[in-house]
Design a protein around this motif. Sequence first.
Motif, PDB file in Angstrom:
ATOM      1  N   LYS A  41      -9.117 -14.989  -1.264  1.00 35.19           N
ATOM      2  CA  LYS A  41      -7.730 -15.668  -1.144  1.00 35.19           C
ATOM      3  C   LYS A  41      -7.123 -16.772  -2.080  1.00 35.19           C
ATOM      4  CE  LYS A  41      -4.617 -19.016   1.665  1.00 35.19           C
ATOM      5  NZ  LYS A  41      -3.912 -20.503   3.301  1.00 35.19           N
TER       6      LYS A  41
ATOM      7  N   LYS B 278      -7.101 -12.920  -4.169  1.00 33.36           N
ATOM      8  CA  LYS B 278      -5.139 -12.357  -3.893  1.00 33.36           C
ATOM      9  C   LYS B 278      -3.897 -13.287  -4.201  1.00 33.36           C
ATOM     10  CE  LYS B 278      -5.295 -10.124   0.547  1.00 33.36           C
ATOM     11  NZ  LYS B 278      -5.053 -10.554   1.903  1.00 33.36           N
ATOM     12  N   LYS B 279      -4.199 -14.226  -4.014  1.00 31.54           N
ATOM     13  CA  LYS B 279      -3.203 -15.657  -5.019  1.00 31.54           C
ATOM     14  C   LYS B 279      -3.329 -14.589  -6.619  1.00 31.54           C
ATOM     15  CE  LYS B 279      -1.379 -20.455  -5.494  1.00 31.54           C
ATOM     16  NZ  LYS B 279      -2.069 -21.750  -4.544  1.00 31.54           N
TER      17      LYS B 279
ATOM     18  N   CYS C  53      -1.191 -11.796  -6.918  1.00 36.95           N
ATOM     19  CA  CYS C  53      -0.143 -11.611  -6.701  1.00 36.95           C
ATOM     20  C   CYS C  53       0.684 -11.985  -7.240  1.00 36.95           C
ATOM     21  CB  CYS C  53      -0.133 -11.965  -4.516  1.00 36.95           C
ATOM     22  SG  CYS C  53      -0.926 -10.716  -3.996  1.00 36.95           S
TER      23      CYS C  53
ATOM     24  N   ARG D 108      -0.994  -6.029   3.489  1.00 38.24           N
ATOM     25  CA  ARG D 108      -2.099  -7.062   2.648  1.00 38.24           C
ATOM     26  C   ARG D 108      -0.943  -7.793   1.775  1.00 38.24           C
ATOM     27  NH1 ARG D 108      -2.911  -0.987   3.411  1.00 38.24           N
ATOM     28  NH2 ARG D 108      -0.951  -0.949   1.951  1.00 38.24           N
TER      29      ARG D 108
ATOM     30  N   PRO E 131       0.632 -11.525   0.873  1.00 36.08           N
ATOM     31  CA  PRO E 131       0.947 -12.715   1.245  1.00 36.08           C
ATOM     32  C   PRO E 131       2.242 -13.159   2.385  1.00 36.08           C
ATOM     33  CG  PRO E 131      -0.226 -12.888  -0.783  1.00 36.08           C
ATOM     34  CD  PRO E 131       0.145 -11.654  -0.375  1.00 36.08           C
ATOM     35  N   LEU E 132       1.988 -13.763   2.973  1.00 38.26           N
ATOM     36  CA  LEU E 132       3.731 -13.959   3.551  1.00 38.26           C
ATOM     37  C   LEU E 132       4.379 -14.637   2.720  1.00 38.26           C
ATOM     38  CD1 LEU E 132       5.052 -14.297   6.070  1.00 38.26           C
ATOM     39  CD2 LEU E 132       4.202 -16.106   7.271  1.00 38.26           C
ATOM     40  N   ARG E 133       3.477 -15.567   1.583  1.00 41.10           N
ATOM     41  CA  ARG E 133       4.668 -16.567   1.082  1.00 41.10           C
ATOM     42  C   ARG E 133       5.494 -15.248  -0.242  1.00 41.10           C
ATOM     43  NH1 ARG E 133       4.231 -21.984  -0.790  1.00 41.10           N
ATOM     44  NH2 ARG E 133       6.068 -21.773  -3.369  1.00 41.10           N
TER      45      ARG E 133
ATOM     46  N   TRP F 208      -0.393  -9.875  11.878  1.00 46.14           N
ATOM     47  CA  TRP F 208      -0.471 -10.885  10.239  1.00 46.14           C
ATOM     48  C   TRP F 208      -0.843 -12.475  10.803  1.00 46.14           C
ATOM     49  CZ3 TRP F 208       4.902 -10.353   7.622  1.00 46.14           C
ATOM     50  CH2 TRP F 208       5.153  -9.237   6.992  1.00 46.14           C
TER      51      TRP F 208
ATOM     52  N   GLU G  67      -3.438 -15.752   8.896  1.00 47.87           N
ATOM     53  CA  GLU G  67      -2.905 -16.836   7.509  1.00 47.87           C
ATOM     54  C   GLU G  67      -3.911 -16.122   6.764  1.00 47.87           C
ATOM     55  OE1 GLU G  67      -1.742 -20.593   6.304  1.00 47.87           O
ATOM     56  OE2 GLU G  67      -1.998 -19.524   8.402  1.00 47.87           O
ATOM     57  N   GLN G  68      -2.589 -16.544   5.196  1.00 41.64           N
ATOM     58  CA  GLN G  68      -3.136 -15.917   4.304  1.00 41.64           C
ATOM     59  C   GLN G  68      -1.787 -16.820   2.982  1.00 41.64           C
ATOM     60  OE1 GLN G  68      -1.224 -11.443   3.739  1.00 41.64           O
ATOM     61  NE2 GLN G  68      -0.237 -11.798   6.336  1.00 41.64           N
TER      62      GLN G  68
END
Length: 601
Positions: free
Chosen positions: A456, A459-460, A463, A484, A486-488, A598, A600-601
């Motif tokens: 996570k 990925k943060k 992105c 793929r 993140p929701l944010r 989807w 939890e991201q």
Amino acid sequence: MWAGKEASWSTASSAEQAWEDACWKPSRSMFQVLCPVSLRSFSEERFFVDQSTMQFPLLSKSSRMQKLVTTNNDDNLGEIHIPDIPGGPAAFEICVKFCYGMTVILNAYNVVSARCAAEYLEMHETVEKGNLIYKIEVLLSSSIFHAWKDSIIALRTMKSLLPWSEDLKLVSNCIDSIASKASVHPSKVEWSYTYNQKKVPSENSLDPLWNGIIKEQSVPMDWWVEDLCELEIDFYKKIIVAIKAKRRVSCEVIGEALKAYTFRWLSNLGTASMNSAIDAAKYQSILQTIIWLLPAEKGSVSCRFLFKLLGAIILMDGGERSMKELIKQIGHHLEYASVSDLLIPVMPGQNTIYDIDTVTSIVKEFLMQHSITSQPSPNDTEETETMNLALVSDSSKMAVAKLIDGYLAEVAKDPNLLCSKFTDLAGLISSKSRPVHDGLYHAIDIYLKEHPSLSKSDKKKLCGLLDSKKLSAEICIHAVQNERLPLRLVVQILFFEQMRESSACSGRAESGGSYGSSRSGITTNAEDEWDGMPTAEVLGSFKSTKLTHGTGGSQRNSGSSDTTKSEGHDKSGNAKAKGIKMPRKMLGELLSSKRQNWGEQ
């Protein structure tokens, strides 16, 4: 007497017959002069010289032979050893034949060895007028050094005659002659040369007739390149340096010469034929010299050629100094590179596919060069400051940014590529140099697809390189459907897309429906105001969006459709309603269809 580009001196045939008899019928009244057969052999060749006549033909012209005979014993069958004579027995035979008055033929292949042997035997004018050294010097200055191909042939023979040929200034004179001819304007070239490269129609005399007369064949700018490819690297280096010093040949022609020489000698680099330490050392020397000779001017050599040299240096372990110099050169030309040029394979034994570390070093070099050039000195005049700024054009930086995004999309397919290496390289490009983030988004999407187990935090970080304001509408549509991401990030993309549409609609309404320049100004202000993640209050403005938190994680649901139903009926606010229709539809239709997929991201 002279015979074309060869020189010959002859006497009566009786002297020649006497020499033949002496060589084949040795007697007790002869000295034996022993010479090495070759530089790589320990065997010797014997020359039998008649004592009774030595004092006139040989001793009278060679001061060294006089000393050797004087110090030799008085035996009738005494031997004189001259194992270190330059040129070996062939050169000695020329000298002895000259002394005996027999025909001696000198040309570009043997004149240098004869000159060195004559120097060894001390056949100077002080010993006898019209001696061999004088005659050879006349031949060199009047014929050999005046002919293009003869100069190159003579220079090639000097390698095995060092240091004699160098001490006698034969090397320097020959190099200066070749460099001077190579620096002559092509329109004044009248001598023969080799040219097998691809020619333009006018060089092949294929141009149509003009007034019934065939145009005169032009001499190409790089007419001399191929002939010099036959030289050893040490002599080649000296010639190129001499050509550069004359400042008459363009850097592009110098670059073409280096390219031709490299392909001539390194065409089998890395193949099975290169299987010895001698070959490896030879190739390393050639590579290092070529890199050292590269012109500093931009555009003098192609970026692809520089990357081929880089691959060879990595393969041959050509040294850190050469590596740094080549990276500096590539950094200077990076804007002209292609993605395929950057795909440098790693050495065997490594777990990745491509050498991303070297590419990162090249990009850093490019940025450093541009940073130094773009900083004006306090003592610079306005003119020089303008010139410095012009050298660092935004177009070159944007070209490199686009290049790196394409490269990242290729290396992202490597399952063993670390996220830190990917983000480090992508983060080197400034936001100003990357006005559109579509290419970066594409690379990140490929990396996420090839690395499904990415943490996570990684990925943060990955992105976080994306700027939602710089994604096109097409990419935004793709992003909200991308499971793929993140929701944010998806919410941020939708927010800024809505802001752009709202600002555009407002601009058109204020200008009476005009699609003028007001849109860009309002959009820019909105982007400056909403730089960063939207706050809770901003997210609340999405009346058509509801974030539901449950045990399975966050889900994206559609809200009320009243606004959608009323769109198209509000005549006065038609433009504004049309502007916000797209993001609401995305939230209402696209996101709700993916809610179960989807987590939890």
